[in-house]
Design a protein around this motif. Structure first.
Motif, PDB file in Angstrom:
ATOM      1  N   THR A   1      14.789 -13.892 -15.802  1.00  0.00           N
ATOM      2  CA  THR A   1      13.975 -14.549 -14.786  1.00  0.00           C
ATOM      3  C   THR A   1      14.733 -15.754 -14.267  1.00  0.00           C
ATOM      4  O   THR A   1      15.256 -16.548 -15.048  1.00  0.00           O
ATOM      5  CB  THR A   1      12.624 -14.996 -15.379  1.00  0.00           C
TER       6      THR A   1
ATOM      7  N   TYR B   1      15.127 -19.364 -12.598  1.00  0.00           N
ATOM      8  CA  TYR B   1      14.427 -20.636 -12.462  1.00  0.00           C
ATOM      9  C   TYR B   1      15.287 -21.583 -11.637  1.00  0.00           C
ATOM     10  O   TYR B   1      16.519 -21.511 -11.699  1.00  0.00           O
ATOM     11  CB  TYR B   1      14.163 -21.264 -13.836  1.00  0.00           C
TER      12      TYR B   1
ATOM     13  N   ARG C   1      16.390 -17.239 -17.435  1.00  0.00           N
ATOM     14  CA  ARG C   1      15.690 -17.177 -18.715  1.00  0.00           C
ATOM     15  C   ARG C   1      15.693 -15.756 -19.249  1.00  0.00           C
ATOM     16  O   ARG C   1      15.282 -14.822 -18.558  1.00  0.00           O
ATOM     17  CB  ARG C   1      14.251 -17.657 -18.548  1.00  0.00           C
TER      18      ARG C   1
ATOM     19  N   ILE D   1      11.931 -23.171 -21.442  1.00  0.00           N
ATOM     20  CA  ILE D   1      12.414 -23.542 -20.106  1.00  0.00           C
ATOM     21  C   ILE D   1      12.902 -24.986 -20.175  1.00  0.00           C
ATOM     22  O   ILE D   1      12.142 -25.894 -20.523  1.00  0.00           O
ATOM     23  CB  ILE D   1      11.301 -23.376 -19.057  1.00  0.00           C
TER      24      ILE D   1
ATOM     25  N   LEU E   1      12.218 -26.977 -14.888  1.00  0.00           N
ATOM     26  CA  LEU E   1      12.556 -25.941 -13.920  1.00  0.00           C
ATOM     27  C   LEU E   1      11.325 -25.086 -13.632  1.00  0.00           C
ATOM     28  O   LEU E   1      10.441 -24.965 -14.479  1.00  0.00           O
ATOM     29  CB  LEU E   1      13.692 -25.075 -14.450  1.00  0.00           C
ATOM     30  N   VAL E   2      11.295 -24.488 -12.455  1.00  0.00           N
ATOM     31  CA  VAL E   2      10.179 -23.634 -12.039  1.00  0.00           C
ATOM     32  C   VAL E   2      10.714 -22.260 -11.662  1.00  0.00           C
ATOM     33  O   VAL E   2      11.873 -22.124 -11.263  1.00  0.00           O
ATOM     34  CB  VAL E   2       9.393 -24.250 -10.856  1.00  0.00           C
ATOM     35  N   PRO E   3       9.879 -21.215 -11.780  1.00  0.00           N
ATOM     36  CA  PRO E   3      10.339 -19.878 -11.368  1.00  0.00           C
ATOM     37  C   PRO E   3      10.735 -19.873  -9.886  1.00  0.00           C
ATOM     38  O   PRO E   3      10.067 -20.483  -9.051  1.00  0.00           O
ATOM     39  CB  PRO E   3       9.113 -18.987 -11.597  1.00  0.00           C
TER      40      PRO E   3
END
Length: 127
Positions: free
Chosen positions: A92, A94, A106, A112, A122-124
């Motif tokens: 995924t 990020y 990830r 995270i 961090l954000v998706p």
């Protein structure tokens, strides 16, 4: 054929790997160049991608890394595979919500991390 977004992702992804690819002084120099290039708001993405390509192709280790990165499908990119370790796995993506200069992938249930430059979680990445 690589897309503009591939070069932008490459610059964001290679930054934490630079100390493993080149000496400390060179890593700092490349990191500063990439950060500056990624954060130029007056530059269009095509120009930014060309600048990133030029920076990374200036050093044999980063040129080799970029070549491998661009061969890997975006959905198959992972930290380990980019280091030449394990076979690519689904990961995924990020990004840093505060800047346009850091990407992390990830795998499994890894915690995270914070962006090492802005110290925010961090954000998706948007799909």
């Amino acid at each position: 054929m690589p897309q503009i977004s591939d070069f932008l992702d490459a610059a964001r992804t290679i930054r934490p790997l630079l100390p493993t690819l080149v000496d400390t002084e060179t890593a700092q120099q490349i990191d500063q160049q990439l950060s500056s290039t990624l954060n130029q708001s007056t530059t269009d993405d095509r120009t930014t991608a060309k600048a990133i390509r030029n920076i990374l192709q200036s050093y044999p280790p980063t040129q080799a890394w970029l070549t491998e990165f661009l061969k890997t499908e975006p959905t198959q990119r992972s930290f380990q595979s980019l280091l030449g370790g394990l076979d690519p796995k689904s990961a995924t993506k990020y990004i840093c919500p505060s800047g346009n200069d850091y990407t992390w992938y990830r795998e499994a249930n890894e915690e995270i991390p914070l962006c090492p430059y802005h110290l925010v979680r961090l954000v998706p990445a948007p799909l």
